[in-house]
Design an enzyme around this catalytic site. Structure first.
Site, PDB file in Angstrom:
ATOM      1  N   GLN A  65       2.686 -35.235  -9.352  1.00 36.54           N
ATOM      2  CA  GLN A  65       1.900 -33.738  -9.617  1.00 36.54           C
ATOM      3  C   GLN A  65       2.206 -33.344 -10.912  1.00 36.54           C
ATOM      4  O   GLN A  65       3.419 -33.182 -11.461  1.00 36.54           O
ATOM      5  CB  GLN A  65       2.236 -32.817  -8.472  1.00 36.54           C
ATOM      6  CG  GLN A  65       1.832 -33.419  -7.162  1.00 36.54           C
ATOM      7  CD  GLN A  65       2.222 -32.137  -6.258  1.00 36.54           C
ATOM      8  OE1 GLN A  65       3.540 -31.790  -6.101  1.00 36.54           O
ATOM      9  NE2 GLN A  65       1.280 -31.753  -5.583  1.00 36.54           N
ATOM     10  N   CYS A  66       1.134 -32.831 -11.398  1.00 34.57           N
ATOM     11  CA  CYS A  66       1.563 -31.890 -12.878  1.00 34.57           C
ATOM     12  C   CYS A  66       0.320 -30.764 -12.558  1.00 34.57           C
ATOM     13  O   CYS A  66      -0.344 -30.389 -11.768  1.00 34.57           O
ATOM     14  CB  CYS A  66       1.221 -32.808 -14.058  1.00 34.57           C
ATOM     15  SG  CYS A  66      -0.343 -33.248 -14.326  1.00 34.57           S
ATOM     16  N   ARG A  67       0.125 -30.079 -13.793  1.00 32.91           N
ATOM     17  CA  ARG A  67      -0.853 -28.782 -13.682  1.00 32.91           C
ATOM     18  C   ARG A  67      -2.187 -29.402 -13.496  1.00 32.91           C
ATOM     19  O   ARG A  67      -2.894 -28.756 -12.554  1.00 32.91           O
ATOM     20  CB  ARG A  67      -0.830 -27.984 -15.191  1.00 32.91           C
ATOM     21  CG  ARG A  67      -1.563 -26.689 -14.855  1.00 32.91           C
ATOM     22  CD  ARG A  67      -1.304 -25.795 -16.094  1.00 32.91           C
ATOM     23  NE  ARG A  67      -1.964 -24.628 -15.711  1.00 32.91           N
ATOM     24  CZ  ARG A  67      -3.207 -24.093 -16.286  1.00 32.91           C
ATOM     25  NH1 ARG A  67      -3.840 -25.128 -16.946  1.00 32.91           N
ATOM     26  NH2 ARG A  67      -3.551 -22.966 -16.130  1.00 32.91           N
ATOM     27  N   LEU A  93      -1.901 -29.626  -9.704  1.00 30.55           N
ATOM     28  CA  LEU A  93      -1.871 -28.131  -9.013  1.00 30.55           C
ATOM     29  C   LEU A  93      -2.724 -27.299  -9.012  1.00 30.55           C
ATOM     30  O   LEU A  93      -3.024 -26.172  -8.376  1.00 30.55           O
ATOM     31  CB  LEU A  93      -0.542 -27.505  -9.178  1.00 30.55           C
ATOM     32  CG  LEU A  93       0.803 -28.268  -8.824  1.00 30.55           C
ATOM     33  CD1 LEU A  93       2.082 -27.903  -9.369  1.00 30.55           C
ATOM     34  CD2 LEU A  93       0.818 -28.772  -7.512  1.00 30.55           C
TER      35      LEU A  93
END
Length: 110
Positions: A65-67, A93
């Site tokens: 996961q990242c932004r 996210l």
């Protein structure tokens, strides 16, 4: 999971809660500190990921996961090339938050 390298936020959450996948957040420390998915989520900044690869369980699928989904996609591609069953959470996210899924804190700008 499918051969598709991206999974939805809902699928990532469901499989994480069922204990079927490990979540690894590859955002920067200040982003993690501002807010992240609650629970047993690993935080390994993308720049440290190669050095930490041996600490990630090869026997359990991993969802990065990242932004917004671009850093996690790079991570998933690299880990697949190294023999991991790796996925990227589509939309990062931002998508997780948009769908109202739980988040401890807020999302920092990248």
């Amino acid at each position: 999971m499918t051969d598709n390298i991206e999974v939805t936020a809902q699928e990532a959450k469901r499989r994480f809660e069922a204990g079927e996948v490990q979540l690894v957040d590859v955002r920067e420390p200040y982003e993690w500190d501002a807010g992240h998915v609650p629970g047993d989520v690993r935080h390994i900044p993308l720049s440290d990921l190669t050095g930490q690869a041996a600490s990630i369980d090869r026997d359990k699928p991993v969802v990065f996961q990242c932004r917004a989904g671009s850093r996690s996609l790079m991570a998933a591609q690299a880990f697949r090339a190294s023999g991991f069953e790796a996925y990227s959470q589509a939309g990062g996210l931002l998508a997780w938050d948009d769908e109202g899924l739980p988040l401890d804190g807020t999302l920092a700008d990248h």
